[in-house]
Write a protein that holds these residues in place. Sequence first.
Motif, short mmCIF file in Angstrom:
data_model
loop_
_atom_site.label_atom_id
_atom_site.label_comp_id
_atom_site.label_asym_id
_atom_site.label_seq_id
_atom_site.Cartn_x
_atom_site.Cartn_y
_atom_site.Cartn_z
N ARG A 26 58.89 12.04 37.86
CA ARG A 26 59.64 13.29 37.72
C ARG A 26 58.69 14.47 37.48
NH1 ARG A 26 65.26 13.12 36.94
NH2 ARG A 26 65.15 15.23 36.08
N GLU A 27 57.52 14.16 36.92
CA GLU A 27 56.63 15.24 36.51
C GLU A 27 55.59 15.62 37.56
OE1 GLU A 27 58.47 12.95 33.46
OE2 GLU A 27 56.78 12.25 34.69
N ARG A 28 55.06 14.64 38.30
CA ARG A 28 53.91 14.92 39.16
C ARG A 28 54.01 14.13 40.47
NH1 ARG A 28 48.60 13.66 37.90
NH2 ARG A 28 49.19 11.97 36.50
N VAL A 29 53.24 14.60 41.47
CA VAL A 29 53.13 13.92 42.75
C VAL A 29 51.66 13.92 43.17
CG1 VAL A 29 53.88 13.82 45.16
CG2 VAL A 29 55.39 14.81 43.44
N GLU A 30 51.20 12.79 43.71
CA GLU A 30 49.86 12.70 44.28
C GLU A 30 49.94 11.94 45.60
OE1 GLU A 30 47.32 10.71 41.54
OE2 GLU A 30 47.40 12.29 40.01
N TRP A 31 49.01 12.23 46.51
CA TRP A 31 48.89 11.38 47.69
C TRP A 31 47.44 11.19 48.05
CZ3 TRP A 31 48.73 13.27 53.18
CH2 TRP A 31 48.57 14.64 53.29
N ARG A 32 47.12 9.98 48.52
CA ARG A 32 45.74 9.60 48.77
C ARG A 32 45.66 8.80 50.08
NH1 ARG A 32 45.36 12.57 45.05
NH2 ARG A 32 44.47 12.23 42.98
N SER A 33 44.50 8.84 50.68
CA SER A 33 44.26 7.99 51.84
C SER A 33 43.78 6.62 51.38
CB SER A 33 43.22 8.62 52.78
OG SER A 33 41.98 8.75 52.13
#
Length: 866
Positions: free
Chosen positions: A479-486
């Motif tokens: 709910r607080e954060r989003v990340e995306w990685r390869s």
Amino acid sequence: MRSRNRLIFSVCLALLSGTCLSAPSLAQKGDVAALSAKINELGRAGKYTEAVALAQAQVESLEKRFGPAHRDVGAALNNLAQAYGDQGRDSEAEPLFKRSIAILEKTVGPDSPEVAAALNNLAALYQRQQRFADAEPLFKRALAVREKALGSGHPDLGQSLNNLATHYEKLGRHGDSEPLFKRALAIYEKAAGPEHPAVATLLNNLGQVGKVQGRYAEAEPLIRRSLVIREKVLGREHPDVARSLNNLADLYERQGRYAEALPLYQRAATIREEALGANHPDSGISLNNLASLLQTLGRTTDALPLTEKTLANGRAQLRVALPVLLAAQQQQLLPAGQALDDALNAVQRGTQSSAASAVNKLAVRLAAGTDRLAQLVRRDQDLADEAEKLDKAIVAAVSKDRARRDVAAEQRSRDRLAAISIERANLQKTFAGEFPDYAALSNPLPLKAAEMQALLSDNEAMVQFAVTEKASYVFAMTRERVEWRSIPLGADALSQKIAAFRRGLDIGKASDASGKSGLFDLALAHELYGTLLAPVDALIKDKPSLLVVASGALTALPFHLLVTEKPAAAIPDKFDGYRDAAWLLKRQAVSVLPSAASLKALRVFAARSEQSTKPMTGFGDPIFNPAVKPGDGNRPTRTAARSLATGAYTDFWQGAGVDRARLSDALAQLPDTADELNAIAKNLGVAAADIHLGEDASETTLKRTPLADYGIVYFATHGLVAGDVKGLAEPSLVLSIPKQPSEFDDGLLTASEVAQLKLNADWVVLSACNTIAGDKPGAEALSGLARSFFYAGARALLVSHWAVNSEAATRLSISTFDRLKGDPKIGRAEALRQAMLAYLNDASSPRNAYPAFWAPFALIGEGAAH
């Protein structure tokens, strides 16, 4: 070598030009033949808009003059369909091809060259759409008809040889494709001369075969010669010239000759956009290829506008869009939020599974309530499914030779399709007029990151994966954060690792501890954790509930068996050693979602449905041999696993009936499933009449039961997965086999029959083997039975990843329901987690610690309490 996706979309193996039919019966009365030739000529010249207009006028004129079923109308419909196909308008082309074939088969005969041409064109359309199973029999029939009718040296035979070879090449069957290409080239060079456009196509295609196998020195002169012919004969701005340019550029790119590849990609993109328009599929191919090379060269600034263009017109390829967007975010060329939402948009559009589609259909239906709208929605969806099945049946029929055709049955199918089309059109008018909000719900837009986050609770994290050719990507959010990685593993590498991972989950190999060969590899489980989840672990590790949206090979991975810490040994000396592994399940409850959007479907729309009035109905301990009754002394007391013995499924059938003796030999009885169902029923306060065992566990009983009254629908039996069993057309659950099998009840509840059921179930339990698997080799997982149960009205499924030990399945199921009854607030996923951990930690037997026993189940859909 590039993956199959690259081969299909970027390498651009070429079909020879689609055939326009000339309507010879009217050539002497009006210049119909010349008009058809003109349409064909316009298509070859890339003047597709003019070709469509002329073809439309031709159809209208002939229908007015001779009626809708005349031979020449059939030929003209083929011409119009081909012109639509050239513009990328396949949805309009497909029904016209089918109508053309039906008319021509009646008027000139099913073995005529005209029919072969139309079959060939329809097959080419299917091939463009990657519907390879539909395309192949049509290509083969067209080839057989032409060889018989025209002889071995006719150019049209060369066309069919090329097109079947192209089909094989797109499936990676180089050994099958190359000799057909060479034979077709010899025919065309002799019949049409060395500079004919068809010769250029064959040279291009032979070059492709060499290229994808790394035989660059052989491939380059072939593709170059193809380009020279096309430029000379067709002109430098023709779309086929762009095809050769694209393929030569791809060859250079594979060799690292980027400076030579770049101007060719650029020129191909310019030609296609000017000739075909920016929204044409071929233009999208060129834009993606150009953007990909620019990104490889580190020119993200130049690649980004091309990628944004493909995102806008729906032509973005994940292999291109995701690395460009991630780099654009890192280089601050795009705001982080926009890059993320663009990436999620591309992923959702590019990885929508049939199971996810089924969840959305369920949501639409349930959101409509129980009134007239709900009934209309269900009717429309049922009609759409019926039309799809009829369409496949017709395609299968026209692929057969004449002696095996049932013309009357085909006509009945066509008549029914026409009636369905009329009824669905009327339903759409009703929706538009009476229920204007329905359209927005039934065609949802991809969710943005903030919308996904809002659906999560404070104790949940979600990870979504996208798998591409060279790399994969993980999106993690709370709910607080989003990340995306390869992730530095592409589709092939992931498939290999997951296959190795699953080899350690064979019940047979785990029956004793005599050797380590084939046992579960804890080091590999830790390696996959490090690859897939460790890059985002700081964000997700402290949330007790983990939701997983997988794609590609990852749908076959039981995430709860990933190992979060380096194990003491890859394979412990004793089974007890598996108990101490840092299983992800020890840290988090895992639920699997067919798509991110399905979370909204299940939580916002499906949750609104009315409560079922009864707790559970169950079907188990079916009778596979009617001569053996419950309680009979000959009846076994226990079986090892719910799996099917080896042997062809077709061996069990004799005509329309079942060879019960052979089927009984292959299917072990499951008497302990009666204990399983009775124990769960007792815990939940289920009436005895709602538990169907023995002969009563039949299709007849099931189909006559008001299933929508039950919150849980439970099956404890064998599951047969299509593709695992030769001859099985679709996945099925085995129920009691009747003495006189019929279409209504033959003992097998197939996926298509499941879809016709009416459920309102909080969950469906499939306590059988392999129910998570796809419905054919290579198919997406979570399809087949799972898809059908979602469509029928299930909001969550308990399914199995591999052949289940029967005693373990019984124990795990009872334990899960017992825990959920004790504390309904913990939710389904946590109840399953606790049941698995209790089994794992039971030291009464060393094998209890082995994951093949305690971890077969996965929860698909809504795992939280509500």
